[in-house]
Design a protein around this motif. Structure first.
Motif, PDB file in Angstrom:
ATOM      1  N   ALA A 196     -15.100  75.635 -11.501  1.00  0.00           N
ATOM      2  CA  ALA A 196     -14.820  76.988 -11.983  1.00  0.00           C
ATOM      3  C   ALA A 196     -15.954  77.477 -12.874  1.00  0.00           C
ATOM      4  N   ALA A 197     -16.493  76.572 -13.704  1.00  0.00           N
ATOM      5  CA  ALA A 197     -17.574  76.964 -14.605  1.00  0.00           C
ATOM      6  C   ALA A 197     -18.808  77.391 -13.818  1.00  0.00           C
ATOM      7  N   MET A 227     -18.143  80.747 -12.199  1.00  0.00           N
ATOM      8  CA  MET A 227     -18.180  81.810 -13.213  1.00  0.00           C
ATOM      9  C   MET A 227     -19.623  82.119 -13.578  1.00  0.00           C
ATOM     10  N   PRO A 269     -13.672  85.993 -11.787  1.00  0.00           N
ATOM     11  CA  PRO A 269     -12.612  85.008 -12.045  1.00  0.00           C
ATOM     12  C   PRO A 269     -11.975  84.472 -10.757  1.00  0.00           C
ATOM     13  N   SER A 326     -14.207  82.031  -9.167  1.00  0.00           N
ATOM     14  CA  SER A 326     -14.300  80.830 -10.001  1.00  0.00           C
ATOM     15  C   SER A 326     -13.120  79.897  -9.770  1.00  0.00           C
ATOM     16  N   ILE A 327     -11.922  80.479  -9.675  1.00  0.00           N
ATOM     17  CA  ILE A 327     -10.755  79.633  -9.470  1.00  0.00           C
ATOM     18  C   ILE A 327     -10.817  78.958  -8.099  1.00  0.00           C
ATOM     19  N   ALA A 353      -8.419  75.194 -13.096  1.00  0.00           N
ATOM     20  CA  ALA A 353      -9.497  76.174 -12.940  1.00  0.00           C
ATOM     21  C   ALA A 353      -9.088  77.515 -13.540  1.00  0.00           C
ATOM     22  N   TYR A 375      -9.164  77.346 -17.447  1.00  0.00           N
ATOM     23  CA  TYR A 375     -10.559  77.402 -17.895  1.00  0.00           C
ATOM     24  C   TYR A 375     -11.084  78.832 -17.799  1.00  0.00           C
ATOM     25  N   THR A 376     -10.841  79.459 -16.634  1.00  0.00           N
ATOM     26  CA  THR A 376     -11.363  80.808 -16.409  1.00  0.00           C
ATOM     27  C   THR A 376     -10.758  81.795 -17.403  1.00  0.00           C
ATOM     28  N   GLU A 403     -12.406  81.400 -20.716  1.00  0.00           N
ATOM     29  CA  GLU A 403     -13.739  82.003 -20.667  1.00  0.00           C
ATOM     30  C   GLU A 403     -13.660  83.514 -20.839  1.00  0.00           C
ATOM     31  N   SER A 458     -12.558  75.819 -23.792  1.00  0.00           N
ATOM     32  CA  SER A 458     -12.250  76.195 -22.415  1.00  0.00           C
ATOM     33  C   SER A 458     -12.218  74.958 -21.517  1.00  0.00           C
TER      34      SER A 458
END
Lengths: 188, 188, 188
Positions: free
Chosen positions: C105-106, C109, C115, C118-119, C157, C160-161, C164, C173
Motif C-alpha cells: 500500500a505504501a 500510495m 487510496p 494503494s489498497i 492496507a 495504513y492508507t 496516511e 501508519s
C-alpha cells in the motif's frame, strides 16, 4: 542469421514442440496446439523481459510467434507417428531448457551487468514456459517432478555467466552453458 | 461516454460477473467474490498492457475496479435467485470473450500497428481472465474444456483486425468482431 | 538500515520461509527450497512493481534474493527440528501478509497517490506470493481455504492508507496497518 539468433529460434521451436506434445496428450484441437505451443515457447522469455523492464521480444519480432505456430501445425499433423510422445517431450524439453538458460542469462547480463540477476533470469526463462505449460495443461508441474530441472537451468546459466566474467569468446560461453545444462538434465 | 468506452465497461462487468459466479459456486465470502470478480474482469487486460509496455488500464482509471466491486456485490446478494448459475456464467463468459477479443485487438493495433500482434492481444485479453479465474478457483481450465474458446477469440480479433485493415468505419469493425466471436462461441 | 527497510526485509524473509516450508512438506531438494522461497518471498512485490510500471525491486537490490536463499538454506537444514511445520507456516504467513499489505500500500500510495490503487496494491503484494506458492506446490490455494486471508490484507492496507490520508507519522501508519492485518488474520 547469426548463430545466436539461430539457437534462440531453435530454443523457442523445441519448447513450442513440448507445448504441442502436451496438447496432443490432452487431445486438444488445433487451436489448443498453437496456444500451448506459444505459451511454452515464448512464456519464459516474456516473463524475463517484463521483469527486466525491456520490450517483450516477440512483440517486435514476429518470427517467434510464426515459429510456434508452424511447430504446432507440424506436431498436430505428425505427432501420431511418434511412438513415445512423452519421451520425445522430455528430450526436447532438456534441449530447450539448456538453450533458454543461457539465452536468459545472456540477456540479463547484457541489461543489468549483474551475475546474480543473470543467473536468475536464465533460470526463469528456462523454467517458466514449462511451468505455464504444465499449469495450463493440468499436469503435475515440472517443478515437483524431476527437481533436477531447476538445478540444470541454474548450472547452465551459472557456467555461461562465469565464462562471460572471464571474458571468454561468446560462442565458448554459450556452448559451455548449453552443454552443461543439457548434460545435467539429460543425465538425470 | 463513448460507445467504445461503454462496451469496454460492459466487457469488464460481464467477466467480473463470471468471476463472482465462480466464487458463488465455491461458496466463498464477500471478499472472495470481489477478488475473483476483479481478477477475471481486469486480469486479461492487465496482461495485455504489461506485454504491450503501456500503463495498466485500471491503475489510471478507477472505474474498472469500481465496476468489478459493484458487480461482485450484486452477484453476492442476488446469485441465489438465479436458477442455473453455471449456465448464466457460460453465457456471460461468451459475451465477455467476444467484447474483450475486439478490445484487445484494437489496443494492439493502436499501439503496434501489427495485425499479427493485434490478434494475439485480442486472444490474450479475452482468454487470460477466464484462465486465471479457473486456476484460482481450482476448476478445470476453460482451455481444456470447450476448446472453441480460444478459437472464438482468435476469430473475433481476426475479423476486427481485417475490418481495420480495410479501413471500415470503427463501429462496423467493432461490431463485426464482437458478433463473430459471440456466434462462434455461443453456437458451440 | 531504516526501520522500513528492516520490516521490508523481514516480510520477504518470513514469506520466503513459508515457501521453503512448503518445499519441505513436498520433500523437494535444496534447489526446490530456494525456488519456492524466492517465488513466495518476492513474487507479490514483483507483480506489484510490474503493474505500477516501476523497476522490479529485487533486480536493483540483490539483498532480497540473498535473503530468500539464506532463509531457504536455514529451513532446509533445520526444518526437521520443527515439530509442526504447517502451524509454523501459518503463523509466518500471517506476519508476512500483514507486513506486505502495508509495504504494498505504501508503494502504491507513493507512486500513484490514489487510496483505491494503494489498497489493491497492498492486497496484491500480500496475497500473490502465497497464491503462487500454492499453485506451484500443487496445494489448494490460500484463496479457497481461509478466506479471511484476502480480507486481512485489505484491512491492513486500508488502515495504513487511512492513516496516511490523515497525515499521521509514518511509523504510526505502518504499525497500525501491520497490527490490524495480523490481528484479523491471526485471530481467525
Amino acid at each position: 542469421m547469426s548463430a545466436i539468433t539461430f539457437i534462440d529460434y531453435a530454443g523457442v521451436a523445441v519448447f513450442a514442440a513440448t507445448g504441442a506434445l502436451a496438447a496432443s496428450r490432452k487431445q486438444l484441437d488445433i487451436v489448443g496446439f498453437i496456444f500451448l505451443a506459444a505459451v511454452t515457447g515464448i512464456g519464459g522469455g516474456t516473463f524475463r523481459d517484463l521483469i527486466l523492464g525491456v520490450p517483450v521480444f516477440w512483440v517486435a519480432n514476429r518470427d517467434y510467434v510464426l515459429i510456434c505456430t508452424v511447430v504446432a501445425l507440424v506436431v498436430f499433423f505428425g505427432a501420431h507417428r511418434v511412438e513415445s510422445r512423452y519421451k520425445l517431450l522430455l528430450w526436447l524439453d532438456a534441449i530447450g531448457l539448456a538453450v533458454f538458460a543461457v539465452i536468459g542469462a545472456a540477456k540479463g547480463m547484457a541489461i543489468t551487468g549483474s551475475p546474480a540477476v543473470s543467473i536468475i533470469m536464465g533460470m526463469l526463462t528456462a523454467c517458466f514456459g514449462g511451468i505455464l505449460r504444465d499449469l495450463l495443461a493440468g499436469e503435475p508441474s515440472v517443478l515437483l517432478r524431476p527437481e533436477i530441472y531447476v538445478t540444470a537451468a541454474i548450472i547452465g546459466a551459472g557456467i555461461y555467466t562465469g565464462c562471460e566474467l572471464l571474458h571468454l569468446p561468446g560462442p565458448v560461453s554459450y556452448l559451455s552453458g548449453v552443454f552443461a545444462a543439457f548434460a545435467v538434465r539429460g543425465g538425470a
